[in-house]
Design an enzyme around this catalytic site. Structure first.
Site, PDB file in Angstrom:
ATOM      1  N   LYS A  13       0.836  -1.217   0.000  1.00  0.00           N
ATOM      2  CA  LYS A  13       0.000   0.000   0.000  1.00  0.00           C
ATOM      3  C   LYS A  13       0.866   1.262   0.000  1.00  0.00           C
ATOM      4  O   LYS A  13       0.596   2.185  -0.747  1.00  0.00           O
ATOM      5  CB  LYS A  13      -0.903   0.055   1.254  1.00  0.00           C
ATOM      6  CG  LYS A  13      -2.021  -0.951   1.275  1.00  0.00           C
ATOM      7  CD  LYS A  13      -3.020  -0.644   2.387  1.00  0.00           C
ATOM      8  CE  LYS A  13      -2.424  -0.672   3.784  1.00  0.00           C
ATOM      9  NZ  LYS A  13      -1.999  -2.007   4.231  1.00  0.00           N
ATOM     10  N   ARG A  88      -9.540   1.566   9.380  1.00  0.00           N
ATOM     11  CA  ARG A  88      -9.171   0.174   9.651  1.00  0.00           C
ATOM     12  C   ARG A  88     -10.248  -0.559  10.427  1.00  0.00           C
ATOM     13  O   ARG A  88     -10.089  -1.753  10.712  1.00  0.00           O
ATOM     14  CB  ARG A  88      -7.883   0.149  10.459  1.00  0.00           C
ATOM     15  CG  ARG A  88      -6.622  -0.143   9.620  1.00  0.00           C
ATOM     16  CD  ARG A  88      -5.479  -0.110  10.584  1.00  0.00           C
ATOM     17  NE  ARG A  88      -4.300  -0.801  10.251  1.00  0.00           N
ATOM     18  CZ  ARG A  88      -3.212  -0.256   9.717  1.00  0.00           C
ATOM     19  NH1 ARG A  88      -3.213   0.979   9.309  1.00  0.00           N
ATOM     20  NH2 ARG A  88      -2.116  -0.968   9.575  1.00  0.00           N
ATOM     21  N   ARG A 127      11.205  -7.435   4.851  1.00  0.00           N
ATOM     22  CA  ARG A 127      11.245  -5.984   5.084  1.00  0.00           C
ATOM     23  C   ARG A 127      11.761  -5.685   6.488  1.00  0.00           C
ATOM     24  O   ARG A 127      12.508  -4.735   6.696  1.00  0.00           O
ATOM     25  CB  ARG A 127       9.840  -5.394   4.905  1.00  0.00           C
ATOM     26  CG  ARG A 127       9.786  -3.893   5.124  1.00  0.00           C
ATOM     27  CD  ARG A 127       8.414  -3.322   4.836  1.00  0.00           C
ATOM     28  NE  ARG A 127       7.569  -3.310   6.015  1.00  0.00           N
ATOM     29  CZ  ARG A 127       6.295  -2.895   6.018  1.00  0.00           C
ATOM     30  NH1 ARG A 127       5.730  -2.494   4.897  1.00  0.00           N
ATOM     31  NH2 ARG A 127       5.593  -2.907   7.123  1.00  0.00           N
ATOM     32  N   ARG A 133      11.576  -1.153  11.739  1.00  0.00           N
ATOM     33  CA  ARG A 133      10.287  -0.931  12.402  1.00  0.00           C
ATOM     34  C   ARG A 133      10.121  -1.896  13.557  1.00  0.00           C
ATOM     35  O   ARG A 133      10.347  -3.095  13.404  1.00  0.00           O
ATOM     36  CB  ARG A 133       9.138  -1.119  11.395  1.00  0.00           C
ATOM     37  CG  ARG A 133       8.785   0.156  10.677  1.00  0.00           C
ATOM     38  CD  ARG A 133       7.691  -0.041   9.669  1.00  0.00           C
ATOM     39  NE  ARG A 133       6.452  -0.557  10.229  1.00  0.00           N
ATOM     40  CZ  ARG A 133       5.274  -0.439   9.646  1.00  0.00           C
ATOM     41  NH1 ARG A 133       5.177   0.195   8.494  1.00  0.00           N
ATOM     42  NH2 ARG A 133       4.203  -0.946  10.197  1.00  0.00           N
ATOM     43  N   ARG A 144      -0.473  -8.672  13.221  1.00  0.00           N
ATOM     44  CA  ARG A 144      -1.039  -7.591  12.396  1.00  0.00           C
ATOM     45  C   ARG A 144      -1.898  -8.165  11.275  1.00  0.00           C
ATOM     46  O   ARG A 144      -2.904  -7.576  10.882  1.00  0.00           O
ATOM     47  CB  ARG A 144       0.081  -6.703  11.856  1.00  0.00           C
ATOM     48  CG  ARG A 144       0.646  -5.787  12.965  1.00  0.00           C
ATOM     49  CD  ARG A 144       2.011  -5.211  12.622  1.00  0.00           C
ATOM     50  NE  ARG A 144       2.026  -4.553  11.354  1.00  0.00           N
ATOM     51  CZ  ARG A 144       3.063  -4.564  10.508  1.00  0.00           C
ATOM     52  NH1 ARG A 144       4.168  -5.210  10.810  1.00  0.00           N
ATOM     53  NH2 ARG A 144       2.986  -3.930   9.370  1.00  0.00           N
TER      54      ARG A 144
END
Ligand code: AMP
Length: 189
Positions: A13, A88, A127, A133, A144
């Site tokens: 996204k 969300r 990633r 992160r 998640r």
């Protein structure tokens, strides 16, 4: 042009949002980025959000709705924006409807980017090796994903019912997916 991007974590996204915003000259609004900025500034919102983000849980709806209400009132977004990672939950979507109506903003489309869940988990783990992160660890990634399917995926139906949803296959190269999105937005289907 006012758009929403929907899709599970890792579907791309953020990357696509940047390309689409450049193409249409609109503002990219990522609530994840906004919250991470608030954490860096150690603001009240940031401090409240951090514990949720680190667990892979959603930050409470009222925090997000207040942020978005203020942000959508600013001058730079009046020409258009792309909401990435918001809404969300159903209450966030309903709150967004009210906020947009109060500002006379019309939603042009909701792009739902789709991909196989296993592929997404692999992408995110990769990633996580270089993103830095705090929520890109394998355990939090699974969490998640679970949160997405439970709390966010009902929005697909919500926007389908309003005829606003456009599904786009999120597997392919960055440019292929970008072209698919632009084609989808330019057709009336
Ligand atoms: P993202 O960068 O979009 O993956 O968001 C990272 C984290 O920020 C999420 O896992 C949530 O903890 C929090 N977050 C971002 N957007 C929202 C939202 N719309 N509602 C609740 N929490 C959010």
């Amino acid at each position: 042009m006012k758009l929403i991007f929907l899709g599970p974590p890792g579907v791309g996204k953020g990357t696509q949002a940047k390309h689409i915003c450049d193409h249409y000259d609109i503002v990219h609004l990522s609530t994840g980025d906004i919250l991470r900025e608030e954490i860096k500034k150690a603001s009240e919102v940031g401090l409240a959000a951090k514990s949720y983000i680190d667990k892979g849980a959603l930050v409470p709806d009222d925090v997000l709705l207040d942020l978005i209400d203020v942000r959508l009132g600013m001058q730079d977004v009046q020409n258009g924006y792309l909401l990435d990672g918001f809404p969300r939950t159903i209450p966030q979507a309903e709150g967004l409807d009210n906020i947009m109506t109060s500002k006379s903003h019309n939603l042009d489309a909701v792009i739902s980017l789709t991909a196989d869940e296993n592929e997404l988990v692999q992408r995110l783990i990769k990633r996580g090796e270089d993103s830095g992160r705090s929520d890109d660890t394998p355990e939090i990634i699974q969490q998640r994903q679970a949160v997405y399917w439970k709390q966010t995926s009902p929005l697909i139906d919500y926007y389908l019912k309003r005829n606003a949803l456009k599904e786009v296959d999120g597997i392919g190269t960055i440019l292929e997916i970008k072209d698919r999105i632009i084609l989808t937005l330019s057709s009336n289907a």
